[in-house]
Enzyme design. Structure first.
Site, PDB file in Angstrom:
ATOM      1  N   LYS A   6      -4.748  -6.575 -20.730  1.00 42.74           N
ATOM      2  CA  LYS A   6      -5.148  -5.116 -20.469  1.00 42.74           C
ATOM      3  C   LYS A   6      -6.167  -5.244 -21.534  1.00 42.74           C
ATOM      4  CE  LYS A   6      -0.871  -2.914 -19.191  1.00 42.74           C
ATOM      5  NZ  LYS A   6      -1.378  -2.355 -17.894  1.00 42.74           N
ATOM      6  N   ARG A  43       7.429  -4.600 -11.022  1.00 44.24           N
ATOM      7  CA  ARG A  43       8.062  -5.361  -9.933  1.00 44.24           C
ATOM      8  C   ARG A  43       8.636  -6.459 -10.126  1.00 44.24           C
ATOM      9  NH1 ARG A  43       2.243  -4.610  -6.855  1.00 44.24           N
ATOM     10  NH2 ARG A  43       1.849  -3.588  -8.955  1.00 44.24           N
TER      11      ARG A  43
HETATM   12  N1  BES Z   1       3.152  -0.510 -16.994  1.00 43.71           N
HETATM   13  C1  BES Z   1       1.966  -0.704 -16.065  1.00 43.71           C
HETATM   14  C2  BES Z   1       1.445   0.700 -15.246  1.00 43.71           C
HETATM   15  C3  BES Z   1       1.087   1.703 -16.258  1.00 43.71           C
HETATM   16  C4  BES Z   1      -0.175   1.880 -16.623  1.00 43.71           C
HETATM   17  C5  BES Z   1       2.032   2.625 -16.803  1.00 43.71           C
HETATM   18  C6  BES Z   1      -0.665   2.916 -17.414  1.00 43.71           C
HETATM   19  C7  BES Z   1       1.502   3.719 -17.528  1.00 43.71           C
HETATM   20  C8  BES Z   1       0.288   3.727 -17.873  1.00 43.71           C
HETATM   21  C9  BES Z   1       2.093  -1.485 -14.892  1.00 43.71           C
HETATM   22  O1  BES Z   1       2.784  -3.001 -15.352  1.00 43.71           O
HETATM   23  C10 BES Z   1       0.700  -2.303 -14.448  1.00 43.71           C
HETATM   24  O2  BES Z   1       0.090  -2.842 -15.514  1.00 43.71           O
HETATM   25  N2  BES Z   1       0.473  -1.971 -13.555  1.00 43.71           N
HETATM   26  C11 BES Z   1      -0.844  -2.380 -13.008  1.00 43.71           C
HETATM   27  C12 BES Z   1      -0.610  -3.107 -11.358  1.00 43.71           C
HETATM   28  C13 BES Z   1      -1.731  -3.976 -11.004  1.00 43.71           C
HETATM   29  C14 BES Z   1      -2.202  -5.086 -11.747  1.00 43.71           C
HETATM   30  C15 BES Z   1      -1.565  -4.419  -9.485  1.00 43.71           C
HETATM   31  C16 BES Z   1      -1.582  -1.251 -12.724  1.00 43.71           C
HETATM   32  O3  BES Z   1      -1.126  -0.307 -12.052  1.00 43.71           O
HETATM   33  O4  BES Z   1      -2.810  -1.187 -12.894  1.00 43.71           O
HETATM   34 MN    MN Z   2       1.719  -4.497 -16.209  1.00 39.82          MN
END
Ligand code: BES
Ligand code: MN
Ligand code: ZN
Length: 497
Positions: free
Chosen positions: A263, A337
């Site tokens: 990230k 997931r």
């Molecule tokens: N934990 C994150 C989702 C999240 C993002 C929660 C910001 C709270 C604030 C999750 O694991 C994630 O990174 N999801 C990605 C999925 C994508 C890579 C398909 C997302 O939502 O960007």
């Molecule tokens: Mn994530």
């Protein structure tokens, strides 16, 4: 804080501060004390407040008037906010105690006492555990709620508020711990501590057991971490075959860096809250056992960090999940997931009458609903309605999203059964994430709550401070009580009984 109850009139109050809620159009009480009100243009609009020093003209040193807004728009949450405002005002004025009136003809007295008490107790919790100087945060030691109920009648709603707000604050306190403190091992320890102090049974699967069980999706996410994963199960009314059986499952990523699909660093610290779903499960179990909820309830979560390292999983990797389905990892940041796939598949084998998961699953949830509502996804209309109605009643509101087959199709893998990202461009990504989970739930009636966006407060909320919110606990406990009630009436036949 100590909460007391009193059947009294506002005129009899002797205290440091008296707080009264006023709806628009209501008469302003204590005309001799509130003369200055015209200048401040206090009309009782929602959230407005007026505070004045009574200069010895009353039994209380300060008077707080709080606006409830228009009568037609009133919900119990206005009273929860009122409780929050009174608690904050008393704290800011360093009052050793205050009195708050739950007298209001617009609400049933039991509901009013509960909501006011919840607002006070939720506002009373402040995330100061890591500050060495706590002087800026005065804790009000005592508050009295007045209502026309006798103390014995109001004990039930007060007791409920203490359990529910207590469980929510318990979640906030654990969730607030950053990743160097709240490791998967610490979450296991918290679960064991909770079990010890309650009637809950606890079972923990360690890394070796997860390997034996072939929980490869949990293990794959864990690959980049120096800490082993844990799979924690708590059970309320264990073995009670006569009761309806429900399961709650949480996402417990103690830190989500994204893994190899790293990230951006801006805001990454917030990913310490990626365990909120799992911590909510702890809070739900705590409340269920304290309330003696007439259900058999299993609470479960997998916990691990998601970090990059030489041993971390890589985009393109293909794994065989616990259920036997193969998953192509397209993005290591779609890790929630993965751990849920194995958690849900494992728990679904126990055939609960309904299974609810809570997860900070997708950032897109914040794009869709901001920080106000929780995303709801379900394969069962009745379960969805129960959750949705519960959300309105406790003011942890949800919004249901579709799970049409077209979305499900988007997860079809090129090289494996399913891929962990529906589209490269992020189209409908909260929905495709929910559909992914839907592949691992067996035959269960199931609901998924995407709590990304509500699990931590960024702005000032009327009764929740900045930081972990504990949102989800009151919602799920309410939904479980409603499910239990309808199972009792035979409306929803537990298929296993
Ligand atoms: N934990 C994150 C989702 C999240 C993002 C929660 C910001 C709270 C604030 C999750 O694991 C994630 O990174 N999801 C990605 C999925 C994508 C890579 C398909 C997302 O939502 O960007
Ligand atoms: Mn994530
Ligand atoms: Zn995550």
């Amino acid at each position: 804080m100590q909460l007391k109850l009193k059947n009294a009139d506002v005129n009899e109050v002797k205290d440091e501060l008296l707080a009264i809620a006023i709806a628009q159009g209501d008469l302003i009480p204590f005309p001799e004390l509130t003369k200055g009100i015209m200048k401040k243009s206090f009309e009782g609009k929602a959230g407005q407040f007026y505070i004045t020093d009574t200069q010895g003209k009353a039994g209380f040193r300060k008077l707080l008037l709080y606006g409830l807004g228009e009568k037609k728009d009133l919900t119990l949450d206005n009273l929860r906010r009122f409780g929050g405002a009174a608690c904050r005002a008393a704290s800011a004025s360093r009052c050793p105690s205050f009195t708050i009136s739950a007298l209001n003809e617009c609400f049933a007295p039991e509901g009013a006492v509960q909501a006011v008490a919840e607002g006070i107790l939720l506002a009373d919790y402040k995330p100061t555990k890591f500050k060495t100087k706590k002087d800026d945060f005065f804790d009000v030691p005592e508050a009295t709620i007045i209502s026309k109920l006798d103390a014995s009648d109001s004990r039930v709603p007060l007791g409920k508020a203490i359990i529910l707000a207590g469980a929510q604050n318990y979640v906030r306190d654990i969730d607030e711990n950053p990743a160097n403190i709240a490791t998967p091992q610490r979450l296991e320890e918290e679960a064991r501590k909770l079990a010890k102090s309650s009637s809950l049974a606890v079972t923990v699967l360690g890394k070796e057991e997860l390997k034996k069980l072939k929980m490869n999706a949990i293990l794959a996410v864990n690959q980049g971490s120096a800490l082993p994963p844990v799979f924690v199960m708590l059970e309320h009314n264990k073995g009670r075959k006569d009761l309806p059986f429900y399961a709650v499952v949480g996402k417990g990523i103690t830190f989500d860096s994204g893994g190899i699909s790293l990230k951006p660093s801006k805001g990454m610290q917030e990913m310490k809250y990626d365990k909120s779903g799992a911590v909510c499960v702890l809070g739900i179990m705590k409340a269920a056992s304290e309330m003696k909820l007439p259900v058999r309830l299993l609470g479960a979560f997998a916990a691990t960090e998601n970090l990059p390292s030489g041993s971390a999983q890589k985009p393109g990797d293909i794994i065989t999940a616990y259920s036997g389905k193969t998953i192509e990892i397209l993005n290591t940041d779609a890790e929630g997931r993965l751990i849920l796939a194995d958690s849900l598949a494992y728990i679904s084998e126990m055939k609960p009458d309904a299974m609810i998961d809570l997860a900070t699953l997708t950032g897109a949830m914040i794009t869709c609903l901001g920080h106000n509502r929780i995303g709801l996804f379900s394969n069962d209309d009745q379960l969805a309605k129960t959750i949705s109605d519960s959300g309105e009643s406790v003011f942890e509101r949800v919004w249901r999203f579709p799970m049409d087959s077209e979305y499900k199709e988007m997860n079809k893998g090129d090289f494996a059964d399913i891929k962990n990202m529906g589209s490269e461009t992020g189209e409908a990504s909260s929905i495709t994430a929910a559909c992914f989970l839907g592949e691992f739930i067996g035959e269960c009636r199931w609901a998924h709550l995407d709590i990304a966006g509500v699990d931590n407060m960024t702005e000032k909320h009327p009764y929740l401070s900045k930081g972990a919110s504990g949102i989800g606990v009151r919602l799920v406990v309410e939904a479980l009580s409603r499910l239990a009630e309808s199972a009792e009436r035979g409306a929803v036949g537990g298929k296993n009984r």
